[in-house]
Design an enzyme around this catalytic site. Sequence first.
Site, short mmCIF file in Angstrom:
data_model
loop_
_atom_site.label_atom_id
_atom_site.label_comp_id
_atom_site.label_asym_id
_atom_site.label_seq_id
_atom_site.Cartn_x
_atom_site.Cartn_y
_atom_site.Cartn_z
N HIS A 42 35.16 0.85 -87.95
CA HIS A 42 35.05 -0.31 -88.84
C HIS A 42 33.64 -0.91 -88.87
O HIS A 42 33.34 -1.73 -89.74
CB HIS A 42 36.03 -1.41 -88.44
N ASP A 62 43.04 7.71 -88.13
CA ASP A 62 43.50 6.40 -87.66
C ASP A 62 44.38 5.75 -88.74
O ASP A 62 44.21 6.03 -89.92
CB ASP A 62 42.28 5.52 -87.38
N ASP A 110 47.16 5.01 -83.49
CA ASP A 110 48.06 3.99 -84.04
C ASP A 110 48.93 4.49 -85.20
O ASP A 110 49.85 3.78 -85.60
CB ASP A 110 47.31 2.72 -84.44
N HIS A 152 44.20 2.82 -89.76
CA HIS A 152 43.35 1.94 -90.56
C HIS A 152 42.24 2.74 -91.23
O HIS A 152 41.69 3.67 -90.63
CB HIS A 152 42.73 0.85 -89.69
#
Length: 366
Positions: A152, A189, A277, A191
């Site tokens: 990120h 991931d 995740d 995200h």
Amino acid sequence: MIGDRSVTVFYDEVMLGHDPDVNLPFLPSRVEKRVRNILKELDFKWSYPEHPGRLTAIKELLDAEPIPGLTFKAGAHASYDQLGRVHTTTYLDHMFSLEGKPAWLDSDTTAVSPNSIKAATSAAGNAIAAVECVVKGESQSAFALVRPPGHHADPVRARGFCLFNNVAVAAAHAQAKLGCERILIIDWDAHHGNGTQDIFWADPDVLFFDIHCAAPFYPGTGSLYEVGGGLGEGYTINVPIPEDTGDVIFEKAFREILVPAAAHFQPDLVLISAGFDPHRNDMALNLTYDGFAMLTSIVQEIAAEHCDGRLALVLEGGYDLKSLSRGVHTVLQVLAGAEPPEQLKERGLQEVEEAAEFHRDAFNED
């Protein structure tokens, strides 16, 4: 057979030093006030989700259930110049000024503790070491067990618990120093890796493939139509998927989108932003350990076909400690030579088939 392939795992306990305590006073700022207001409105006690126990859980499982073929090493810390290939000097100067201090960096609750900068330079440095290991042929694959995560973090901003973009730093190092011209980065991931996308948005020498839970899931980016810009248009591939998506759909996306894209791109190196995740015990998606095994096998095949097997993984998210540690263990087993499942099944199908077999005699008078 497990142990047939060599795998180097990069890990350093210094990364455990990143440990923001939200109950302690932080550097006073507008961001700190905003975060405190957010936390005050919560109906439960909030603690920093990206904590040292994530790495500890993984290492404890690997120690308890050793995998043949694994070697553990620690890489050097990333230098200012190595980080500067993907982050601005203004951002780096600000981050290094926070060494030894606690501070909130973003209102999405990204923070640093006194030892966080050392941990973050170690994380980026171990990602670099993993790439050097496979490019130089010292190991057939490598896994950088690092934190804080990185995907990120963009050129000018810490976000989503990420300080430096570890996989991007490693990719840029491979281009600058190791003779790798074309690099494939795969982000699985849950995200979207918005920071990695921003860094390589206009770079035709990096193909970025990201499968993730669709917006409005954090960070809200990664739509189908975000495909890069300028000379890099077409070199960003986003596959946003709905919540509850599981093994079969992940495999379909990899085989029908990623595999032909990689064949067209012909990478010199394959890097994975490996978040755990997407597991069904964590966040919003529905992958199983078999799913992670299958994805690992597919990226191994891509690396074997196009770049002499050069494959390095860099840990991103994963917050349920059981599925995080077991997921990493599963991936490492495949990297070391374990066979993935022959066929993935939709969640619950095996259980229903077993139940049908169990009850079949009850309806057969013979």
